[in-house]
Design a protein around this motif. Structure first.
Motif, PDB file in Angstrom:
ATOM      1  N   GLY A 153       0.189   4.615   2.366  1.00  0.00           N
ATOM      2  CA  GLY A 153      -0.840   3.827   2.908  1.00  0.00           C
ATOM      3  C   GLY A 153      -1.514   4.468   4.245  1.00  0.00           C
ATOM      4  O   GLY A 153      -2.303   3.778   4.974  1.00  0.00           O
ATOM      5  N   ASP A 156       0.840  -1.189   0.040  1.00  0.00           N
ATOM      6  CA  ASP A 156      -0.198  -0.030   0.098  1.00  0.00           C
ATOM      7  C   ASP A 156       0.963   1.262   0.064  1.00  0.00           C
ATOM      8  O   ASP A 156       1.641   1.486   0.985  1.00  0.00           O
ATOM      9  CB  ASP A 156      -1.083  -0.110   1.297  1.00  0.00           C
ATOM     10  CG  ASP A 156      -1.697   0.764   1.133  1.00  0.00           C
ATOM     11  OD1 ASP A 156      -2.065   1.750   0.109  1.00  0.00           O
ATOM     12  OD2 ASP A 156      -2.842   1.054   2.099  1.00  0.00           O
ATOM     13  N   LEU A 176       3.816  -1.562   3.774  1.00  0.00           N
ATOM     14  CA  LEU A 176       3.094  -0.224   3.786  1.00  0.00           C
ATOM     15  C   LEU A 176       4.280   1.084   3.548  1.00  0.00           C
ATOM     16  O   LEU A 176       5.260   0.814   4.309  1.00  0.00           O
ATOM     17  CB  LEU A 176       2.292   0.271   4.924  1.00  0.00           C
ATOM     18  CG  LEU A 176       1.497   1.486   4.971  1.00  0.00           C
ATOM     19  CD1 LEU A 176       0.131   1.175   5.849  1.00  0.00           C
ATOM     20  CD2 LEU A 176       2.315   2.592   5.857  1.00  0.00           C
ATOM     21  N   LEU A 180      -4.759  -1.690   4.598  1.00  0.00           N
ATOM     22  CA  LEU A 180      -4.238  -2.665   5.010  1.00  0.00           C
ATOM     23  C   LEU A 180      -4.914  -3.619   5.930  1.00  0.00           C
ATOM     24  O   LEU A 180      -5.012  -4.693   5.964  1.00  0.00           O
ATOM     25  CB  LEU A 180      -2.643  -2.522   4.941  1.00  0.00           C
ATOM     26  CG  LEU A 180      -1.774  -2.519   3.669  1.00  0.00           C
ATOM     27  CD1 LEU A 180      -0.424  -2.478   4.245  1.00  0.00           C
ATOM     28  CD2 LEU A 180      -2.295  -3.728   2.885  1.00  0.00           C
TER      29      LEU A 180
END
Ligand SMILES: C[S@@+](CC[C@H](N)C(=O)[O-])C[C@H]1O[C@@H](n2cnc3c(N)ncnc32)[C@H](O)[C@@H]1O
Length: 331
Positions: A179, A176, A199, A185
């Motif tokens: 993120g 991600d 992330l 997530l």
């Protein structure tokens, strides 16, 4: 009245539209005063609500009148004020943080220079605050908290919908990119227990994401990296997600980022972009308003039509396979 319940007089309709400023401000004030949190357990009379929210009762009554008119609160005789289904969404942990952010001075003030942004194509936020949005947030922790809480509130529904809509069963590791505080997530890794995540975020958000993932019991399955996504995108993944990212950037910068993601996932991988699409006709649509928010906040960053998105993908060596609506859309 027309079939939308609007007056046929254009002057009346224009006045109602201009009043949108006051409606948004009233809703934001209600959220920051914690009115939905106070009314959550049950109805309250004015004096009790004023005491709990530390407001001056007569002033609060004036605010409540507007909230009743907008169907956020009901006034029940002998009982007091009660939340409607929509009003309950103004509680913290639902859309309250987003409503608070909308009216907070650091995000509201730049909108007074919208016309300047339209003239110049540049960010009114950067002009007003002296720094581009994400650099400003790096230096203003309280505002960064407001911003990230608002984005979380906004993203939660789409995160849940994406976790359901995309088949992650053949995927072992997903990234991600930008993120935020881990909202996406957390949904995806909770829904797909075999999956691992990575992330990438700026330092403060990454630290908060790490804490949120730990609270959700997912820290062992997610590698949270501090980093600049324009410098590196993790290469050991099959899927890269860009949720509410490329609308902050101009086309060449977005193409560069998409290209990095393409290289990261390799020839059999997938890049998922989660973002609004500008509708082809002139309908009233929330994406058009978000597009102006992007202009104010980020200058050249903008929402895109599907053909523009397809061109962007193609310039980055990607093929736009499909566009899937995650939510019903807001008109
Ligand atoms: C609009 S938010 C979206 C957050 C999250 N993807 C979501 O949709 O909930 C954009 C995010 O990108 C992050 N970001 C901006 N520039 C970045 C960069 N150069 N490297 C890493 N993260 C960045 C910001 O900190 C912010 O959390």
């Amino acid at each position: 009245m027309n079939d939308r319940g609007e007056s046929p007089d254009p002057a009346d309709r224009l006045l109602v539209l201009l009043g949108g400023k006051w409606v948004a401000a009233a809703i934001s004030a209600a959220a920051s005063l914690g009115i939905a949190d106070a009314l959550g357990p049950g109805p309250l009379r004015l004096e009790e609500l004023a005491a709990r929210t530390r407001c001056q009762p007569q002033a609060l009554e004036r605010l409540m009148r507007v909230l009743v008119g907008e169907d956020l609160v009901r006034e029940e005789s002998g009982v007091g004020y009660a939340l409607t289904e929509m009003g309950a969404l103004l509680a913290r942990g639902r859309l309250g943080e987003l409503a608070t952010f909308v009216g907070s001075p650091f995000s509201w003030d730049p909108w007074s220079a919208l016309a300047d942004s339209v003239r110049s194509g540049e960010s009114a936020f950067a002009k007003r605050h002296g720094l581009p949005l994400f650099d400003y947030l790096d230096h203003h922790g309280d505002q960064a908290d407001l911003y990230h809480a608002a984005i979380d509130a906004f993203s939660k529904r789409e995160a849940r919908a994406l976790a359901e809509a995309f088949d992650f069963s053949p995927v072992s590791r997903v990234a991600d990119i930008g993120g935020g505080r881990g909202t996406l997530l957390i949904e995806v890794l909770s829904r797909w227990p075999h999956l691992e995540g990575v992330l990438v975020e700026r330092p403060a958000a990454a630290e908060q994401a790490r804490a949120a993932l730990a609270r959700a019991g997912l820290d062992q399955r997610c590698d949270t990296r501090v980093g600049d996504f324009f410098e590196s995108v993790p290469g050991d993944v099959e899927v890269c997600i860009l949720m509410h990212i490329i609308h902050s950037w101009d086309d060449p910068t977005s193409i560069d980022l998409l290209d990095r993601c393409r290289q990261a996932v390799g020839p059999d991988g997938t890049v998922l972009v989660v973002e609004g699409l500008v509708v082809p006709d002139g309908r009233r649509d929330l994406t058009n308003l978000l597009d102006l928010e992007m202009l104010v906040l980020c200058g050249p960053g903008h929402e895109r039509r599907k053909p523009e998105m397809r061109r962007l993908f193609s310039a980055a060596g990607l093929k736009l396979e499909r566009a899937v609506p995650l939510t019903a859309g807001v008109r």
